[in-house]
Design a protein around this motif. Structure first.
Motif, mmCIF file in Angstrom:
data_model
loop_
_atom_site.group_PDB
_atom_site.id
_atom_site.type_symbol
_atom_site.label_atom_id
_atom_site.label_comp_id
_atom_site.label_asym_id
_atom_site.label_seq_id
_atom_site.Cartn_x
_atom_site.Cartn_y
_atom_site.Cartn_z
ATOM 1 N N THR A 36 0.857 -1.185 0.000
ATOM 2 C CA THR A 36 0.000 0.000 0.000
ATOM 3 C C THR A 36 0.890 1.230 0.000
ATOM 4 O O THR A 36 1.881 1.286 0.731
ATOM 5 N N THR A 71 -3.388 0.265 -3.431
ATOM 6 C CA THR A 71 -2.965 -1.034 -2.937
ATOM 7 C C THR A 71 -2.900 -2.013 -4.095
ATOM 8 O O THR A 71 -3.834 -2.095 -4.894
ATOM 9 N N GLU A 105 -8.616 -0.840 -6.681
ATOM 10 C CA GLU A 105 -9.856 -0.114 -6.407
ATOM 11 C C GLU A 105 -11.028 -0.583 -7.260
ATOM 12 O O GLU A 105 -12.188 -0.403 -6.877
ATOM 13 N N LEU A 117 -16.995 -4.953 -5.418
ATOM 14 C CA LEU A 117 -17.214 -4.934 -3.980
ATOM 15 C C LEU A 117 -18.683 -5.189 -3.677
ATOM 16 O O LEU A 117 -19.564 -4.513 -4.225
ATOM 17 N N ASN A 131 -11.252 3.336 -1.310
ATOM 18 C CA ASN A 131 -9.816 3.140 -1.111
ATOM 19 C C ASN A 131 -9.588 1.827 -0.379
ATOM 20 O O ASN A 131 -10.356 1.479 0.529
ATOM 21 N N TYR A 132 -8.521 1.128 -0.745
ATOM 22 C CA TYR A 132 -8.135 -0.106 -0.056
ATOM 23 C C TYR A 132 -6.752 0.057 0.557
ATOM 24 O O TYR A 132 -5.900 0.763 0.031
ATOM 25 N N TRP A 133 -6.535 -0.656 1.670
ATOM 26 C CA TRP A 133 -5.184 -0.759 2.211
ATOM 27 C C TRP A 133 -5.090 -1.964 3.155
ATOM 28 O O TRP A 133 -6.074 -2.553 3.550
ATOM 29 N N VAL A 168 -3.601 -5.312 3.061
ATOM 30 C CA VAL A 168 -3.972 -6.678 2.683
ATOM 31 C C VAL A 168 -3.250 -7.691 3.561
ATOM 32 O O VAL A 168 -2.098 -7.501 3.944
ATOM 33 N N ALA A 215 -8.707 -7.173 3.813
ATOM 34 C CA ALA A 215 -8.157 -5.832 3.648
ATOM 35 C C ALA A 215 -9.116 -4.820 4.262
ATOM 36 O O ALA A 215 -10.233 -5.158 4.673
ATOM 37 N N THR A 216 -8.675 -3.588 4.307
ATOM 38 C CA THR A 216 -9.520 -2.467 4.710
ATOM 39 C C THR A 216 -10.022 -1.754 3.472
ATOM 40 O O THR A 216 -9.270 -1.572 2.507
ATOM 41 N N VAL A 217 -11.295 -1.357 3.491
ATOM 42 C CA VAL A 217 -11.808 -0.459 2.467
ATOM 43 C C VAL A 217 -12.418 0.749 3.171
ATOM 44 O O VAL A 217 -13.035 0.611 4.238
ATOM 45 N N THR A 277 -14.784 3.093 7.471
ATOM 46 C CA THR A 277 -13.870 2.017 7.103
ATOM 47 C C THR A 277 -14.541 0.678 7.374
ATOM 48 O O THR A 277 -15.349 0.538 8.292
#
Length: 298
Positions: free
Chosen positions: A118, A135, A150, A154, A167-169, A171, A182-184, A190
């Motif tokens: 990321t 990411t 991105e 989803l 946004n993703y980060w 993993v 992962a986080t979106v 979030t």
């Protein structure tokens, strides 16, 4: 066919702006290449030295580093870019990807095959208003890379979700090299998502869970949860019941933890690496001084 199309679109977008992507094979790693470190030797904790930026035991300098099963990924800053450098067990560079932005997170799957990173492309902190991340995921066996995930389909609340601010980060991979978490972030919230690499889709599991890290047995996640007042506190999540447990580390932790063993996680706090039990018991303890980016080699 779907992945080929995604890659083509990604490269088209990259080619149209200031962001640049490339993959190449090479010899020496960043900062001088191999040293005495063997990434495949079990029973060690590999860390980045806070004073020198070197991965301890090597001559390789990184901003972020992660390793598993004899494969490592080093995020290193260049001129107006970040490079994701893949290294073998001797820290010799095997592949390099030119990316945009500022290094943030790095992960390698338990098998060493799947690699993720990321970068911040605007802002430089998860506390910064209006930050944006890219990411990516690399299959190091095939060389296939998605530099910005991105556009992964989803699913939220049972239906396909669309929003321009996704946004993703952070993993983290399961042992099968297919399932990942992962986080979106979207519309000021979030979420924790579970992804399927083969199907290329992700599903929202719950809100307010950032930078997850999957346990070696694949049954639990430890993540950072935003608390009233803005600080993050580490929590464990049982994936079978979705019950969460706050960990004994009461300080603010802005890191993606790594698992020291089945019972303990480790993480950067201040200038050091700390460890705490993953079941909410015990107390946090100093593990490695003047270090960051810990990885336990199994």
């Amino acid at each position: 066919m779907r992945k080929t199309l995604i890659l083509a679109v990604t490269l088209l977008v990259l080619g149209g702006g200031a962001f640049f992507y490339a993959v190449r094979a090479a010899g020496a790693g960043p900062g001088g290449g191999a040293g005495v470190l063997d990434l495949a030797r079990p029973g060690q904790i590999v860390v980045r030295d806070q004073d020198t930026g070197l991965v301890r035991g090597s001559r390789t300098r990184c901003e972020r580093f992660a390793t598993a099963s004899g494969t490592g990924v080093c995020l290193v800053t260049g001129v107006a870019r970040t490079d994701a450098v893949v290294v073998d067990r001797t820290m010799k560079e095997t592949r390099r990807l030119h990316l945009a932005g500022i290094p943030s997170r790095a992960r390698v799957s338990p098998s060493g095959r799947m690699i993720s990173w990321t970068v911040f492309v605007t802002g430089d902190s998860y506390n910064t208003s209006g930050f944006s991340t890219w990411t990516g995921i690399l299959d190091d066996r095939t060389g296939y890379a998605i530099t910005n995930m991105e556009q992964i389909p989803l699913i939220k609340d049972g239906r396909r979700y669309h929003s321009p601010d996704v946004n993703y980060w952070g993993v983290t991979f399961a042992a099968d090299d297919n399932r990942f978490y992962a986080t979106v972030s979207t519309r000021g919230q979030t979420y924790l998502v579970q992804g399927d690499y083969g199907k290329w889709e992700a599903r929202v599991l719950r809100a307010n869970a950032e930078c997850p890290s999957l346990s070696p047995d694949g049954k639990r996640l430890v993540f950072k949860k935003r608390m009233p007042g803005g600080a993050w506190r580490l929590h464990a999540l049982d994936l079978s019941t979705m019950a969460e447990t706050p960990l004994a580390e009461s300080a603010n932790v802005d890191d993606q933890v790594a698992w020291l063993d089945e019972a303990t996680v480790m993480y950067a706090k201040g200038r050091d690496v700390w460890a705490v039990p993953a079941d909410g018991t015990g107390a946090a303890r100093l593990l490695v001084g003047d270090a960051s980016s810990p990885s336990a080699v199994r």
